[in-house]
Motif scaffolding. Structure first.
Motif, PDB file in Angstrom:
ATOM      1  N   ALA A 189       0.845  -1.202   0.000  1.00 21.63           N
ATOM      2  CA  ALA A 189       0.000   0.000   0.000  1.00 21.63           C
ATOM      3  C   ALA A 189       0.877   1.248   0.000  1.00 21.63           C
ATOM      4  O   ALA A 189       0.563   2.253  -0.649  1.00 21.63           O
ATOM      5  N   TYR A 190       1.977   1.184   0.759  1.00 14.17           N
ATOM      6  CA  TYR A 190       2.939   2.295   0.769  1.00 14.17           C
ATOM      7  C   TYR A 190       3.512   2.502  -0.630  1.00 14.17           C
ATOM      8  O   TYR A 190       3.653   3.639  -1.107  1.00 14.17           O
ATOM      9  N   LEU A 191       3.823   1.388  -1.310  1.00 18.20           N
ATOM     10  CA  LEU A 191       4.341   1.479  -2.674  1.00 18.20           C
ATOM     11  C   LEU A 191       3.279   2.045  -3.616  1.00 18.20           C
ATOM     12  O   LEU A 191       3.593   2.838  -4.515  1.00 18.20           O
ATOM     13  N   GLU A 192       2.027   1.632  -3.428  1.00 12.82           N
ATOM     14  CA  GLU A 192       0.931   2.205  -4.216  1.00 12.82           C
ATOM     15  C   GLU A 192       0.872   3.722  -4.039  1.00 12.82           C
ATOM     16  O   GLU A 192       0.710   4.472  -5.008  1.00 12.82           O
ATOM     17  N   SER A 193       0.971   4.151  -2.790  1.00 14.15           N
ATOM     18  CA  SER A 193       0.899   5.585  -2.496  1.00 14.15           C
ATOM     19  C   SER A 193       2.032   6.335  -3.189  1.00 14.15           C
ATOM     20  O   SER A 193       1.829   7.400  -3.774  1.00 14.15           O
ATOM     21  N   PHE A 194       3.224   5.750  -3.134  1.00 13.88           N
ATOM     22  CA  PHE A 194       4.368   6.382  -3.795  1.00 13.88           C
ATOM     23  C   PHE A 194       4.159   6.427  -5.297  1.00 13.88           C
ATOM     24  O   PHE A 194       4.410   7.449  -5.950  1.00 13.88           O
ATOM     25  N   ASN A 195       3.709   5.316  -5.880  1.00 14.37           N
ATOM     26  CA  ASN A 195       3.496   5.263  -7.320  1.00 14.37           C
ATOM     27  C   ASN A 195       2.469   6.311  -7.760  1.00 14.37           C
ATOM     28  O   ASN A 195       2.615   6.957  -8.795  1.00 14.37           O
ATOM     29  N   GLU A 196       1.438   6.493  -6.959  1.00 15.47           N
ATOM     30  CA  GLU A 196       0.416   7.495  -7.259  1.00 15.47           C
ATOM     31  C   GLU A 196       1.012   8.899  -7.271  1.00 15.47           C
ATOM     32  O   GLU A 196       0.690   9.726  -8.135  1.00 15.47           O
ATOM     33  N   LEU A 197       1.906   9.159  -6.316  1.00 12.70           N
ATOM     34  CA  LEU A 197       2.538  10.476  -6.257  1.00 12.70           C
ATOM     35  C   LEU A 197       3.478  10.693  -7.435  1.00 12.70           C
ATOM     36  O   LEU A 197       3.552  11.793  -7.994  1.00 12.70           O
ATOM     37  N   VAL A 198       4.181   9.650  -7.835  1.00 16.97           N
ATOM     38  CA  VAL A 198       5.074   9.765  -8.995  1.00 16.97           C
ATOM     39  C   VAL A 198       4.294  10.161 -10.240  1.00 16.97           C
ATOM     40  O   VAL A 198       4.776  10.934 -11.085  1.00 16.97           O
ATOM     41  N   GLN A 199       3.074   9.644 -10.369  1.00 10.49           N
ATOM     42  CA  GLN A 199       2.254   9.933 -11.551  1.00 10.49           C
ATOM     43  C   GLN A 199       1.940  11.425 -11.684  1.00 10.49           C
ATOM     44  O   GLN A 199       1.760  11.929 -12.793  1.00 10.49           O
ATOM     45  N   SER A 200       1.869  12.148 -10.541  1.00 12.54           N
ATOM     46  CA  SER A 200       1.414  13.539 -10.601  1.00 12.54           C
ATOM     47  C   SER A 200       2.506  14.560 -10.312  1.00 12.54           C
ATOM     48  O   SER A 200       2.434  15.693 -10.787  1.00 12.54           O
ATOM     49  N   ASN A 201       3.500  14.181  -9.534  1.00 12.66           N
ATOM     50  CA  ASN A 201       4.479  15.158  -9.082  1.00 12.66           C
ATOM     51  C   ASN A 201       5.584  15.366 -10.107  1.00 12.66           C
ATOM     52  O   ASN A 201       6.294  14.428 -10.469  1.00 12.66           O
ATOM     53  N   ASP A 202       5.736  16.603 -10.577  1.00 13.41           N
ATOM     54  CA  ASP A 202       6.732  16.907 -11.607  1.00 13.41           C
ATOM     55  C   ASP A 202       8.151  16.610 -11.153  1.00 13.41           C
ATOM     56  O   ASP A 202       8.987  16.150 -11.942  1.00 13.41           O
ATOM     57  N   LEU A 203       8.441  16.868  -9.894  1.00 14.49           N
ATOM     58  CA  LEU A 203       9.795  16.649  -9.394  1.00 14.49           C
ATOM     59  C   LEU A 203      10.165  15.176  -9.486  1.00 14.49           C
ATOM     60  O   LEU A 203      11.271  14.819  -9.909  1.00 14.49           O
ATOM     61  N   LEU A 204       9.249  14.302  -9.134  1.00 17.50           N
ATOM     62  CA  LEU A 204       9.520  12.861  -9.186  1.00 17.50           C
ATOM     63  C   LEU A 204       9.617  12.348 -10.618  1.00 17.50           C
ATOM     64  O   LEU A 204      10.282  11.347 -10.884  1.00 17.50           O
ATOM     65  N   GLN A 205       8.946  13.018 -11.532  1.00 17.05           N
ATOM     66  CA  GLN A 205       8.984  12.583 -12.927  1.00 17.05           C
ATOM     67  C   GLN A 205      10.264  13.029 -13.640  1.00 17.05           C
ATOM     68  O   GLN A 205      10.603  12.507 -14.693  1.00 17.05           O
ATOM     69  N   GLN A 206      10.965  13.986 -13.052  1.00 14.94           N
ATOM     70  CA  GLN A 206      12.137  14.545 -13.729  1.00 14.94           C
ATOM     71  C   GLN A 206      13.460  14.115 -13.114  1.00 14.94           C
ATOM     72  O   GLN A 206      14.515  14.495 -13.591  1.00 14.94           O
ATOM     73  N   VAL A 207      13.410  13.313 -12.045  1.00 15.65           N
ATOM     74  CA  VAL A 207      14.665  12.956 -11.368  1.00 15.65           C
ATOM     75  C   VAL A 207      15.512  12.029 -12.217  1.00 15.65           C
ATOM     76  O   VAL A 207      15.019  11.327 -13.091  1.00 15.65           O
ATOM     77  N   ASN A 208      16.798  12.035 -11.892  1.00 13.12           N
ATOM     78  CA  ASN A 208      17.751  11.146 -12.555  1.00 13.12           C
ATOM     79  C   ASN A 208      17.720   9.798 -11.841  1.00 13.12           C
ATOM     80  O   ASN A 208      18.124   9.676 -10.681  1.00 13.12           O
ATOM     81  N   LEU A 209      17.245   8.772 -12.517  1.00 16.65           N
ATOM     82  CA  LEU A 209      17.085   7.466 -11.882  1.00 16.65           C
ATOM     83  C   LEU A 209      18.387   6.696 -11.773  1.00 16.65           C
ATOM     84  O   LEU A 209      18.464   5.679 -11.100  1.00 16.65           O
ATOM     85  N   GLN A 210      19.418   7.143 -12.443  1.00 13.76           N
ATOM     86  CA  GLN A 210      20.697   6.445 -12.388  1.00 13.76           C
ATOM     87  C   GLN A 210      21.808   7.454 -12.114  1.00 13.76           C
ATOM     88  O   GLN A 210      22.497   7.909 -13.023  1.00 13.76           O
ATOM     89  N   PRO A 211      21.980   7.855 -10.866  1.00 17.46           N
ATOM     90  CA  PRO A 211      23.025   8.815 -10.505  1.00 17.46           C
ATOM     91  C   PRO A 211      24.407   8.306 -10.907  1.00 17.46           C
ATOM     92  O   PRO A 211      24.629   7.085 -11.024  1.00 17.46           O
ATOM     93  N   ALA A 212      25.319   9.215 -11.105  1.00 19.18           N
ATOM     94  CA  ALA A 212      26.667   8.847 -11.570  1.00 19.18           C
ATOM     95  C   ALA A 212      27.357   7.920 -10.583  1.00 19.18           C
ATOM     96  O   ALA A 212      28.016   6.957 -10.968  1.00 19.18           O
ATOM     97  N   ILE A 213      27.206   8.205  -9.278  1.00 23.56           N
ATOM     98  CA  ILE A 213      27.840   7.368  -8.271  1.00 23.56           C
ATOM     99  C   ILE A 213      26.737   6.830  -7.373  1.00 23.56           C
ATOM    100  O   ILE A 213      26.223   7.525  -6.505  1.00 23.56           O
TER     101      ILE A 213
END
Length: 949
Positions: A109-133
């Protein structure tokens, strides 16, 4: 102390080890796609959420994200899917224990909540998923799952999860994992903590949905704990309720009486940066206003800046606020939580800006939490709409200046205190800033909304076409391109409000190019407003009485609207009680009859419902029984129409021997009734003079004489000194009865405003006459009387200025200062007067005594100060371009930063004057200037030009 330390390490059968549960789930998550398993449809799980699931150990580190999605795993109802999968894999026949169910459902349910926020929040949609280090997802999963897998749930901890998940021990652990994951993806710790707090809070609703699918034994036990949860008092719930009810609904409100909403025709506008002088920077590139605001929020270097958006009436400030607030709610919340406040709704301003905000918001998350501004889990964006409509203790713009400095102090404290990193956007008309430009807080990042350019207009036409069809849209565009359409109308069509009005009237066949023949300037704008009045009266109003209105009834309704405009303006430009409007109409038979007929058909609310069709709406909050204009400019226009009616009545010829139909005593009463409420705005004056100029019943000379008679008697104190109950007292009593919420009104205020407003009208009539040769000699206004005549009194104006200080410091300046351009003040004694920021362009100040006067930031362009005495005057940053200062006494004058371009200084005395940072050009006349050797801070270039040592 670690949260893990709160949990016993005994291997008790009553405890459920998360690792033991999840090892069944992450062996091969793709089994969810097997026949017979339930793969819920809905929003797909995002890549970021999958990575977080790996970090938690909910999924196998060897399972590819693509494989999971193909298998049918969705981002909705993960908890339900997980519970079902667990039962299938373990082949359990007996019911799950509550602890087992919580262990499976709550992390998902916590993961569902996070996934829901990712769908709407611009900051989460623009992050770099593979940092250099950064460690690999597999290593992250191994590290985090080992730690989290040792978390063991007993009945007490499971109950905490269900009672209040976001405060539970499990939520704390999950938050730590998520926060680290977000920071590894490039999000700063402050934002990461806000996001995780909201994910945890929102998990509860997903758990409740999962319980609907749970077995009876689990659901019955869980609901015992859920029943004790007081969600209605929860801060997060209160915030979400506010956002749903006060923010999300604003773009969906109907545009006046149309079937479509603001969202349907809204186009984001462009703006231009404003320099320190308060003027748009013409060299700067226009910027898209929403993009600018988002960039300001994201810029860590500008956290101390108040975002300040200015623009004229109808330019789109309020619509921007409601649309941008919703954009922030949809895409930036909870990193930024929008709070929209109309400043006109604030009845009282506290000494503390925080207290003012608390009273203005009024929701549980504010009123029940004194620390709401220092909670690290929330960060607010305050949108304060309409600084020009502040309803304070009425008086001068001193209150506006104090308010802006309060905001400046608040924004500064937000930068200094990491617990309250909030931001503020303020909107309003730039004219409200006149007189305080030099005293503005330094941390204002200002932009001005621009008229719609061709690109934006085309975007608007595309949206309009969706509402009315291609044929009507094309016909309207052809109307604007027609050579017979005045340029002023095309200019007005660049303002969002008037573009809609023009398009709507053209759609309904009420707008043609022929009707604008000969109209220009403000006259074209008035023609649009008048036509819109007619449009409403003929197209919308018949529904009120279920029949067509007669000519007399139409006139009666128009009279009602005009009185409503006056009442709204007199009440502070906000709203007016319906009973007040009715009481002012008691002597108008046609209006009263119309109201009575409507009541017989539609009940007691007939008048309020009738007014609602003409850009009026029921007032919000606790102002039941009142109406307010949806747009301030309509109220101002109708108020001007109401004033015009009376001004024309005052000049009507009487019968037989009577010169006037209305006696002087009656005019005195009406002047206090119409003008004893507050200062006339430039917009009302502009409308009024244009309406009068276009009227066949306007008799300027007769009107001038009657107003001048009142002015002279007012200056002598005749009305305020009259025995009780005198006219100022009567108006004061009326205002207190009709608008008890307006606290500023008093005897002196009523008297001062009546006199100053008449002064404004006389100045306007003077300018009107100077443009017409046949009137120049018949009506000229001299505030101190004409020099060298018996009526001349050099102290008359300075006494009025001093008396007006009862309104507050600078009372005269704030009310009349912007209307002094072209005024004849020759010979006036204005020594030590505060005229800072006043518009004295083109004014006649020949021989005026300005010794010690404060003229800083004043506009003296083209003014004639020949022979004026300016000894010790403050001309800091004054605009003197083209001014005539021949023979002026400028001894000791402060001319720091003054513009002397084209100024005639022939024979001026500059003994001891300070010339630091002045500007001049080849047309500045320095001939015969005396005492130049004693001046201070003379620029080197000027020394060389004048041959000074």
């Amino acid at each position: 102390m670690s949260y893990f330390g709160l949990i016993s390490t005994d291997s008790s059968d009553r405890m459920t080890n998360l690792k033991q549960i999840w090892q069944f789930l992450n062996t091969d998550i793709r089994e969810l796609g097997k026949p017979g398993d339930v793969a819920e449809t809905g929003t797909e799980i995002t890549k970021f959420a999958l990575e977080f699931g790996l970090a938690l150990g909910l999924f196998s580190a060897t399972a590819s994200p693509a494989g999971i999605i193909v298998a049918g795993l969705s981002g909705t109802k993960l908890a339900i899917q997980g519970v079902r999968l667990y039962r299938n894999k373990t082949n359990q026949e007996q019911s799950l224990s509550l602890e087992e169910w919580v262990a499976i459902a709550s992390p998902l349910a916590y993961l569902e909540s996070f996934n829901e926020l990712v769908q709407s929040n611009d900051l989460l949609q623009q992050v770099n998923l593979q940092p250099a280090i950064a460690p690999s997802p597999a290593n992250i999963a191994q590290q985090q799952s080992v730690r989290l897998g040792e978390f063991r749930l007993d009945e007490h901890l499971a109950r905490n999860v269900l009672t209040c998940f976001h405060e539970s021990e499990l939520a704390q652990v999950l938050n730590q994992v998520l926060s680290k994951k977000l920071q590894q993806a490039g999000i700063n710790k402050y934002d990461a903590d806000i996001l995780t707090a909201w994910v945890a809070w929102n998990t509860h609703q997903h758990l409740k949905k999962a319980l609907d699918d749970a077995e009876d034994s689990v659901r019955e036990r869980a609901e015992l704990y859920l029943a004790g949860r007081r969600q209605e008092s929860d801060k997060y719930y209160s915030i979400n309720t506010y956002l749903d009810e006060q923010i999300a609904t604003k773009p969906l409100e109907k545009v006046f009486a149309e079937s479509f909403t603001f969202k349907d025709i809204y186009v984001p506008l462009k703006a231009q940066s404003v320099n320190t002088d308060g003027q748009p920077d013409k060299d700067a590139e226009p910027i898209e206003i929403e993009g600018w605001a988002k960039a300001m929020l994201a810029d860590a270097q500008k956290q101390d800046k108040v975002m300040f958006i200015q623009g004229g009436p109808g330019r789109g400030k309020s619509v921007f606020c409601r649309m941008f607030a919703e954009l922030v709610r949809q895409h930036l919340h909870p990193v930024w939580t929008p709070i929209l406040i109309r400043l006109r709704d604030i009845r009282a301003f506290e000494k503390s800006f925080e207290k003012t905000l608390q009273a203005a918001v009024g929701c549980d998350f504010v009123t029940k939490d004194d620390g709401w501004l220092t909670d690290r889990n929330t960060r607010f964006l305050f949108l304060l709409d309409g600084f020009d409509e502040l309803v304070m203790e009425r008086g001068t713009s001193q209150e506006l200046k104090d308010f802006l400095w309060q905001v400046e102090d608040f924004q500064g404290s937000c930068q200094r205190n990491s617990e309250k990193e909030h931001r503020v956007i303020i909107t309003g008309r730039p004219l409200a800033l006149q007189g305080i430009e030099g005293r503005m807080p330094p941390n204002m990042e200002r932009v001005e909304l621009l008229p719609m350019d061709d690109e934006l207009q085309q975007q608007w036409f595309t949206k309009w076409e969706t509402q009315v069809g291609g044929d009507k849209t094309s016909a309207f565009q052809q109307f604007l391109q027609d050579k017979r359409c005045p340029d002023r109308v095309r200019e007005l069509a660049k303002e969002p409000l008037l573009l809609y009005l023009l398009a709507a009237m053209h759609r309904d066949g009420k707008l043609t190019v022929e009707m604008f023949e000969g109209a220009s300037g403000v006259g074209a704008k008035i023609l649009i407003y008048e036509q819109s009045l007619e449009w409403v009266l003929t197209e919308q109003r018949p529904k009120w009485l279920n029949r067509e209105l007669t000519g007399q009834e139409t006139a009666g309704l128009r009279r009602i609207l005009a009185e409503a405009g006056l009442c709204v303006v007199q009440s502070g430009g906000e709203c007016a009680a319906v009973k007040t409007i009715e009481s002012r109409l008691k002597d108008d038979d046609s209006a009263i009859e119309l109201i009575q007929q409507a009541r017989e058909r539609h009940g007691e609310d007939a008048l309020k419902n009738a007014l609602a069709a003409f850009y009026l709406q029921p007032a919000t909050g606790d102002k039941g029984g009142s109406v307010e204009f949806a747009h301030k400019s309509f109220g101002e226009f109708l108020c001007a129409e109401r004033l015009k009616e009376s001004l024309e009545d005052w000049t009507r010829k009487g019968e037989k021997w009577r010169e006037f139909a209305i006696s002087t005593d009656q005019i005195d009463r009406e002047i206090y009734d119409l003008f004893g409420y507050g200062g006339l705005t430039p917009e009302i004056v502009q409308y009024l003079m244009a309406l009068l100029a276009a009227s066949t019943e306007f008799q300027p000379v007769r009107l001038f004489k009657r107003l001048e008679n009142f002015y002279l008697r007012w200056c002598d104190g005749e009305f305020i000194d009259a025995p009780p109950e005198n006219l100022p007292q009567k108006k004061m009593r009326q205002m207190k009865e009709q608008t008890p919420e307006v606290k500023w009104i008093g005897l002196r205020q009523v008297d001062i405003y009546a006199g100053l407003n008449v002064t404004i009208l006389l100045l306007e009539l003077h300018r009107y006459a100077q443009l017409k040769d046949y009137l120049k000699d018949q009506m000229a206004f001299f505030p101190c009387g004409e020099k060298d005549t018996d009526s001349f009194d050099e102290y008359r104006l300075i006494r009025s200025i001093g008396y007006s200080e009862c309104l507050g410091i600078g009372g005269f300046l704030e009310t009349v200062g912007q209307f002094l351009f072209g005024a004849d003040l020759s010979g006036a004694n204005l020594s030590r007067a505060d005229l800072s920021g006043a518009d004295l362009s083109g004014a006649n100040l020949i021989g005026a005594n300005l010794i010690g006067a404060n003229l800083s930031n004043a506009d003296l362009i083209g003014a004639n100060l020949s022979g004026a005495h300016l000894h010790g005057a403050d001309l800091f940053c004054a605009g003197l371009i083209g001014a005539n200062l021949r023979g002026a006494n400028l001894r000791g004058a402060d001319l720091i930063g003054a513009s002397l371009i084209g100024v005639d200084l022939f024979g001026a005395d500059l003994f001891g004057a300070d010339l630091e940072k002045i500007t001049w050009n080849e047309y500045t006349n320095w001939e015969n200037v005396t005492s130049l050797g004693t001046t201070k801070n003379v620029p080197e270039a000027l020394k060389q030009q004048l041959g000074l040592d």
